[in-house]
Design an enzyme around this catalytic site. Structure first.
Site, PDB file in Angstrom:
ATOM      1  N   PRO A1175       0.828  -1.225   0.000  1.00  0.00           N
ATOM      2  CA  PRO A1175       0.000   0.000   0.000  1.00  0.00           C
ATOM      3  C   PRO A1175       0.847   1.252   0.000  1.00  0.00           C
ATOM      4  O   PRO A1175       1.725   1.415   0.856  1.00  0.00           O
ATOM      5  CB  PRO A1175      -0.812  -0.135   1.291  1.00  0.00           C
ATOM      6  CG  PRO A1175      -0.929  -1.614   1.488  1.00  0.00           C
ATOM      7  CD  PRO A1175       0.374  -2.191   1.002  1.00  0.00           C
ATOM      8  N   CYS A1176       0.578   2.134  -0.951  1.00  0.00           N
ATOM      9  CA  CYS A1176       1.438   3.302  -1.162  1.00  0.00           C
ATOM     10  C   CYS A1176       0.956   4.528  -0.420  1.00  0.00           C
ATOM     11  O   CYS A1176       1.621   5.551  -0.453  1.00  0.00           O
ATOM     12  CB  CYS A1176       1.521   3.620  -2.656  1.00  0.00           C
ATOM     13  SG  CYS A1176      -0.067   4.108  -3.377  1.00  0.00           S
TER      14      CYS A1176
END
Length: 1512
Positions: A1175-1176
């Protein structure tokens, strides 16, 4: 003499000027009658160019040297003063006020008034003067300025000298107080004294001089007469309608107010002053008595200043325990005093706070603006209501609580408002508030002030201070407990004040008295003693903090306070360390402080990452070594350079700046070694092994100073710079030169800390490089132990390798403890110019044969860099490519000066998303001849040029032609050019249309064009080939075989030009793939389309995204669950629980999985390829909650991802993430990721790719990390194929180097960029808020892109969009339908909504802050048909970070399908859930064309390995 607003220039005013023309003189009333000596400077005076800080003696010379064109017209000179000191005739520094008692002189640096940036014009002087008077300006600006006047000029005092700062700062605070009182009274002349003091204390709360708000109020009271005199003096030039200060009752009250604290502070002053005899400071009084009074008063002032300084020093050196620690509120203990958990629901569109204020990183909190917040609510990152009480009232270290908020923000009008239940009779605050709805960034601290019947609460974010008005109805019950606690504290204060001695009331006495309060008392808790005591103790920190800020030290230290603190310590409350440095820093925080109390189950509940022990050890050891004394969240500090926007760079960032060299310089001549001055015995040890190419004898061993040096070993060489670490070299071969010198040729072994992985590297690991050199054996300083390490590869050897490595680490620790030399090991080759770590070429190193692969590489590179004729002089070598007559070539467009109908296309660089307009693709030409210049024909390096005939592209004809034509189509012409060979950029193919590949894929990765039309540039007409026209097309080759270089300037590794059809890829060539953090499947889709991957398993946490993945990949097993749980389940199934580090929660959730789920889990050995993007949101500058604990845990998901790689040991591993991943956490996360993969045993390659260069119409940079097992071939980077201007892809390396993954396409590429019109021009019209899922296309596809993206679809899906609210829809309709139109084009008028409310058409927040935010270009913006789409985000909105979201011609936000097309998703791709879910799935996805390009290169790597195996 008058002063203009703020710090503007001053000018002289004749006595007969009409002062009423000026709104108000911005100067003090004090000292107005000092004699002024006007100076007239001759018109013939010349401006003299001044060098930096010239020293002068005469003031008139300094004035002349610092004159400017702007100031030449001023009757009286105005200058800027810095590094100044005011002193008496003896040179002793004096306060400004001492001017009234004697002569004061100046020293410092004089500069021109308006030239802040050019400090070179400064002139230093030692003593000017005398000073005639001083003035205060800046009343209406709200920023005080101090002006000092001599007989010759007026000086704007900017920055005092360091030795004078403490003295001057005190006077400056007096000026600040004057300005703040002016602001408050101008806005509300009828305010009460309590309100006035509170408002001034709030605005001056950032001052370092005062310890608390109470101290500021005391100071303001002590300066009452001074403030009154300054403001009263302004009345002389005030207009009739303006505030009159002389008779203002509050100002008079302030002047006459007595402060017992000041009298106490001045008790040591011998003189007593009869205040009735004092005169106003703006008149000189004759007589000895008046002078004595004046002198005594000034002495008192100086004594008070000194006493304050002593008090500050004493506070800082004798900090009490209460000032060192802040006792944390325990959520469990206060839970019963709050409502049941509920969630914040916003009913109106909210604007990001970051859009309203300039970010203030590393900015003192006193510089932040002050605003008011009404109708507000507080919540955590799950939107769960949270009490302000759980957040400390002081800046503390190790805070694990994060609070956000929303509300209506408005300007601070300076008036106070009561937050208590009943409105104060003195409060003048209106109940009506205008403003805009915003959501706040993280709240960092808060404070409470009270006076009389009023209570003020203020909170701070990194952007601003906010004074709180009334909370929203939804949040009011959460705030009531805080207010009640404050009322209890005030009640206790009143009890103590009523006592003759505060010591009479003990803690127990106070609790009993609280029990006796009437039920209608606002401080009433209960009549039960235990209930009252519980309440006071659990909410005690608020009470303690209010007592800490109270100015009376007896009350601060009363028995009640000590008793309460003792009670709180007895129940073992956690203590936070109070930070003294008031600097703005962004840190990761816990977003779920009340998670343990919640009754609502949320899928966003944080879970610590499940890891293998190997990954856990690597990350754990790093932070234990490098951050032992740093709080855990300090690891996540974000430096200013990291705040760059990950997705949308400034459109004008590098429009006119040519980039510096972007590739790593390939250095093969390391720093020179330093010889050994000592006499050492050096001799060969062994027989001659052979000869070098020059006939010099080779040896395998030598004795150097008693140490044995052997081929394949490592030696230490000292470098010239004594500060540098001695270099270590790997011995390739040794020989004796023709002059009988004993020589060594070696390659540099680089320490890990000197590579891109930095401090994350193992201190014992060395990396072989291609930097080589030859030195004398006498230059050797010693030998080191080096192990060329190799471990068996595969998941089946994992445990065995762990045992061996553990023993090796234990041995190393033992040797280190015993002071023995370090034993190094090497298992990888580091190549910064290729951006990676590769397996050692074991067959080519340490042979002792006289061959050096690095020297060979260097020779080849030098040869490739040459531009020359071939032997027959009928062909050209340039950048490693050989061109022959008849070849089709690329030419840089800037070399083609004649451009048909398209002359001088102007770029829309000033428009948002117009970065690519005007950029051109390479010009395709055919090489006709090589022209050797006559004068150099006989020379060995003959000069030559190339003759070319040009092909035109559709975009060279017109935009309409480009839109409707195939992107691979060319038009033949008779236009010829003679150009230098440097213009050539590679080779391509031009075929007949019938000879084009049957399956032409999107995106294009082949350099193939077709031509069937002739273009006459003289007439502008297109026509069929004339019968007599002969064009030799490219020869068609078998596309299953290797092909020669196909148009790349530099090709290495796997760049062999292999053409493979995806549908012909054999099954054994497809890798069984596990996609983690799979989202809706963009990455898997692109890899599968490339024919290299078969996604068998996918893990996705969000249910809508998981459902979308399953819809599009029906054969894959999709786990909609937490990857931490899945990894734990797999390791349990394989019996490796002992190697698993996970939470109890993860183990419990594994137990809840059914047998069917467990039976389908992938196991080590089954997955050949693991891909995914952790997850960025925690890394991305686009994320609203990037500082919160959930994002922090998400960032830790990288540990789980790496643990999958460690446990499965697949052949290939691919990590993709946002660009900021490289710099996030000061680069540590990036470094540790690569260090982990190297420790596991992988080869690793890193880079940044721009998706826009692979055929999508949006900028989207992605960090890519490839890992390949030691037995595989690392893929090369795909060549960028489309023109796209989006700079900033460099990765910083040690030694000041940068690595650029691929070439920049701003100046040319094989194909043009994809435009907005190409992407969405065929989609049917839809209205605002369209929700119908299935539609008809209504028209046929026009552009090449539309044909490829639509495929065989007959039904259009997801052409739906979010609905704009009424106001924004009106704004949208008012935005002109032209390129670049945005909010700035809205008319400045009001609109009446259907509910009767009147709103500004132009967003007020944008208008007020535009000047400091690049005019907020693009917000409420329309797309440009010929430009590019903005970055695809998870929630498009006109006031968001990416505000350009309006359709070019329709009054709506872009649809889900339009966003999907901008990412390169085909129309057949399905998304799941609500409109918001679908936008989120698209915004978080990897663009499939980028994934396809990566997959093609992976496939080439597989084929290359296969071919190498066949050759061997």
């Amino acid at each position: 003499m008058e002063t203009k607003v703020g710090k503007q220039k001053k000018r002289s005013v004749d006595s007969n000027d009409d002062v009423s023309k000026e709104r108000r003189p911005k100067r003090a009333a004090a000292c107005r009658n000092f004699k002024e000596k006007p100076l007239r400077i001759s018109d013939k005076s010349e401006t003299v160019e001044a060098k930096k800080e010239q020293n002068v003696v005469e003031e008139i010379v300094a004035i002349q040297l610092t004159s400017s064109l702007e100031s030449n017209d001023d009757p009286r000179p105005n200058r800027r003063l810095t590094d100044f000191v005011l002193h008496n005739s003896d040179g002793v520094p004096q306060p400004v006020e001492m001017l009234e008692l004697g002569d004061i002189f100046l020293e410092g640096v004089v500069l021109p008034l308006g030239d802040d940036k050019n400090e070179e014009k400064g002139v230093r002087f030692q003593s000017f003067g005398r000073v005639e008077n001083w003035n205060i300006s800046g009343y209406e600006d709200g920023s005080p300025g101090i002006w000092i006047s001599t007989a010759l000029a007026d000086y704007d005092c900017r920055k005092p000298a360091s030795k004078y700062k403490k003295i001057y700062d005190y006077f400056f605070e007096k000026a600040c107080a004057c300005v703040e009182v002016f602001k408050s009274l101008s806005k509300n002349p009828d305010t009460s004294l309590d309100e006035l003091l509170a408002a001034v204390a709030r605005s001056m709360s950032g001052s370092k001089i005062f310890s608390s708000g109470g101290a500021i109020q005391e100071f303001v009271i002590s300066q009452g007469e001074f403030i009154y005199n300054q403001l009263a003096g302004l009345d002389e030039t005030a207009k009739n309608h303006e505030t009159c200060f002389v008779e203002n009752s509050v100002l008079v009250s302030l002047r006459d107010h007595e402060s017992s604290k000041i009298h106490k502070a001045l008790s040591n002053v011998a003189l007593r002053i009869d205040e009735s005899q004092l005169v106003k400071s703006d008149h000189l009084v004759d007589g000895a008595e008046a002078e004595d009074v004046r002198y005594a008063k000034l002495i008192q002032e100086e004594e008070y200043r000194i006493s304050m300084e002593r008090s500050r020093n004493k506070r800082s050196s004798t900090t009490s325990a209460s000032n060192k620690f802040y006792i944390k509120i325990n959520e469990h203990e206060i839970a019963n005093d709050y409502p049941l958990p509920s969630y914040y629901k916003n009913t109106k569109e909210e604007t990001d706070e970051l859009l309203l204020f300039e970010p203030g990183y590393e900015v003192d909190t006193r510089d932040l603006p002050c605003r008011t917040l009404h109708n507000w609510a507080l919540y955590n990152s799950d939107s769960r209501m949270i009490s302000l009480e759980v957040l400390p009232m002081r800046p503390c270290a190790e805070i694990d609580v994060t609070v956000f908020g929303s509300g209506v923000v408005a300007e601070d009008d300076g008036s106070g408002f009561c937050l208590d239940d009943s409105e104060s009779s003195t409060s003048t605050q209106s109940n009506v508030h205008d403003g805009m709805n915003i959501f706040l960034s993280q709240i960092k601290e808060w404070m409470i002030e009270f006076g009389a019947e009023m209570i003020f609460v203020t909170l701070r974010t990194d952007m601003a201070w906010y004074r709180l008005g009334k909370p929203s109805k939804q949040y009011a019950p959460w705030f009531e407990t805080v207010m009640k606690t404050v009322r209890v504290a005030i009640s206790i204060f009143n009890m103590l004040m009523r006592e003759s001695r505060v010591a009479k009331l003990s803690y127990a006495n106070v609790i009993k008295r609280l029990c006796g309060l009437e039920e209608n008392d606002k401080a009433y808790i209960s009549s039960k003693l235990l209930d009252v005591e519980r309440y006071v103790v659990v909410h005690g920190q608020i009470i303690l903090q209010l007592f800490e800020e109270y100015p009376d030290k007896d009350i601060k230290r009363c028995p009640f306070v000590t008793g309460l603190a003792s009670k709180m310590q007895d129940i073992h409350h956690t203590k936070w360390i109070i930070k003294r440095k008031k600097k703005i820093l962004q840190k990761g925080k816990n977003l779920n402080p009340r998670a343990g109390l919640a009754h609502v189950v949320t899928r966003m509940k944080p879970m610590q990452a499940t890891t293998t022990r190997l990954v856990n050890r690597i990350w754990g050891e790093f932070y234990s070594i490098y951050s032992p004394e740093v709080p855990s969240e300090a690891i996540h500090e974000v430096e200013e350079e990291e705040i760059e926007e990950d997705e949308e760079e400034d459109e004008n960032e590098e429009d006119d700046i040519e980039e510096e060299a972007v590739e790593v310089q390939k250095s093969h001549t390391p720093k020179k070694s330093r010889g050994n001055s000592e006499d050492m015995e050096i001799k060969w040890n062994g027989e001659i092994l052979g000869e070098t190419s020059d006939g010099e004898p080779l040896y395998g061993r030598a004795l150097v100073g008693g140490e044995t040096v052997a081929v394949g070993s490592a030696v230490i060489l000292e470098v010239d710079d004594p500060d540098e670490t001695p270099a270590i070299y790997f011995v390739e071969f040794m020989f004796e030169s023709s002059d009988q010198c004993k020589m060594l040729h070696g390659k540099l072994l680089q320490r890990g800390s000197e590579t891109v992985i930095g401090t994350a590297a193992n201190e014992r690991e060395l990396f072989l490089t291609n930097e080589c050199l030859t030195v004398h054996l006498k230059d050797i300083k010693g030998t080191v132990s080096l192990d060329i390490r190799s471990r068996p590869w595969g998941h089946q050897y994992r445990k065995e390798n762990l045992v061996v490595d553990k023993l090796d680490r234990a041995r190393a620790e033992e040797r280190k403890a015993n002071g023995l030399p370090t034993e190094y090991y090497c298992k990888s080759l580091y190549s910064p110019e290729r951006g990676g770590f590769f397996s050692l070429p074991r067959n080519d190193i340490g042979l002792g044969s006289g061959f050096c692969s690095s020297c060979k590489i260097k020779e080849e590179e030098e040869e490739r860099s040459k531009t020359k004729l071939n032997i027959s002089k009928t062909g050209v070598f340039s950048n490693g490519i050989e061109y022959y007559n008849g070849d089709f070539v690329y030419v840089l467009p800037n070399y083609i000066t004649k451009d048909g109908l398209k002359k001088g296309t102007s770029r829309r660089t000033t428009l948002k998303c117009g970065r690519n307009v005007g950029l051109k693709a390479f010009v395709v030409c055919q090489l006709l001849d090589v022209i050797v210049l006559e004068e150099s024909r006989k020379a060995s390096n003959a000069s030559f040029q190339v003759k070319l005939t040009r092909f035109y592209r559709p975009e060279d004809i017109s935009e309409e032609k480009a839109y409707a034509s195939d992107i691979q189509e060319l038009y033949y012409s008779h236009d010829t050019y003679i150009l230098p060979p440097e213009a050539l950029q590679g080779k391509c193919e031009v075929r007949k249309k019938n000879d084009m590949p049957l399956c032409r894929e999107y995106p294009i990765l082949d350099h193939i064009f077709f031509c069937e039309v002739f273009y006459d540039s003289s007439t502008g007409y297109l026509k069929q080939f004339p019968a007599n026209m002969k064009l030799k097309f490219s020869t068609i080759k078998d596309e299953t075989l290797l092909r020669e270089k196909k148009g790349k300037g530099v090709e290495t590794g796997t760049s062999s030009g292999i053409l493979m059809k995806p549908d012909e890829v054999p099954k054994e060539m497809r890798l069984a793939t596990l996609d983690i953090f799979a989202g809706c499947g963009g990455l898997s889709h692109g890899l599968e389309k490339a024919g290299v991957s078969n996604t068998k398993w996918a893990i996705e946490y969000e249910e809508p995204a998981g459902h979308a993945f399953k819809q599009n990949h029906p054969e894959a097993t999709v786990f909609v669950d937490n990857c931490n749980v899945i990894l734990r389940a797999i390791m349990e199934k394989c019996g490796d629980v002992d190697d698993c580090v996970s939470t109890v929660e993860a183990a419990e959730l594994v137990a809840k999985l059914d047998e069917n789920q467990k039976s389908t889990l992938p196991l080590p050995g089954q997955a050949d390829f693991i891909s995914g993007g952790p997850p960025c949101q925690g890394f991305s500058g686009m994320n609203r909650f990037s500082d919160g604990s959930w994002s922090k845990v998400q960032c830790e998901m990288i540990l789980a991802f790496l643990s999958f790689a460690d446990y499965f040991r697949p052949k290939y591993f691919l990590l993709e993430n946002v660009k900021k991943f490289v710099t996030y956490n000061k680069g540590r996360t990036f470094q540790l990721t690569m260090a982990s993969l190297l420790e596991i045993g992988y080869q690793v390659r890193f880079g940044i790719l721009e998706a826009g260069t692979y055929g999508v119409s949006q900028p989207r940079k992605r960090v890519i990390i490839w890992a390949a097992s030691p037995e595989e071939v690392l893929p090369e980077w795909p060549e960028p194929m489309h023109v796209f201007d989006n700079p900033g892809s460099k990765i910083s390396l040690p030694r000041g180097l940068h690595y650029d993954t691929v070439r920049n396409t701003k100046f040319g590429a094989p194909f043009r960029s994809i435009t907005v019109r190409d992407t969405i021009g065929d989609l049917p019209l839809v209205e605002n808020g369209e929700s119908k899922i299935n539609k008809e296309y209504r028209t046929t596809p026009v552009s090449w892109f539309q044909k490829k993206i639509r495929g065989n679809m007959s039904v259009l899906t997801d052409h739906i969009c979010k609905g704009l609210n009424e106001l924004n829809l009106i704004r949208c309709k008012k935005i002109p339908k032209r390129p670049g139109a945005d909010w700035r084009d809205l008319p400045d008028e009001n609109v009446t909504l259907s509910n009767g409310l009147v709103e500004k058409l132009r967003p007020l927040a944008l208008s007020k802050t535009a000047k400091n935010h690049n005019e907020w270009k693009g917000l409420y913006g329309r797309l440009d048909w010929q430009g590019n789409l903005p970055i695809s985000i998870t929630d498009p909105q006109p006031m968001g970070k990416v505000g350009m979201c309006f359709h070019p011609e329709q009054d709506r936000i872009i649809t889900v399908r339009e966003c999907a097309r901008s990412q390169g998703f085909p129309d057949s791709y399905e998304f799941s859930g609500t409109t918001k879910h679908k936008h989120r799935q698209i915004g978080n996805a990897v663009p499939p064309p980028l994934a396809f390009a990566l997959g093609r290169k992976l496939k080439e790597a597989l084929y290359l390995k296969s071919s190498l195996q066949h050759q061997s």
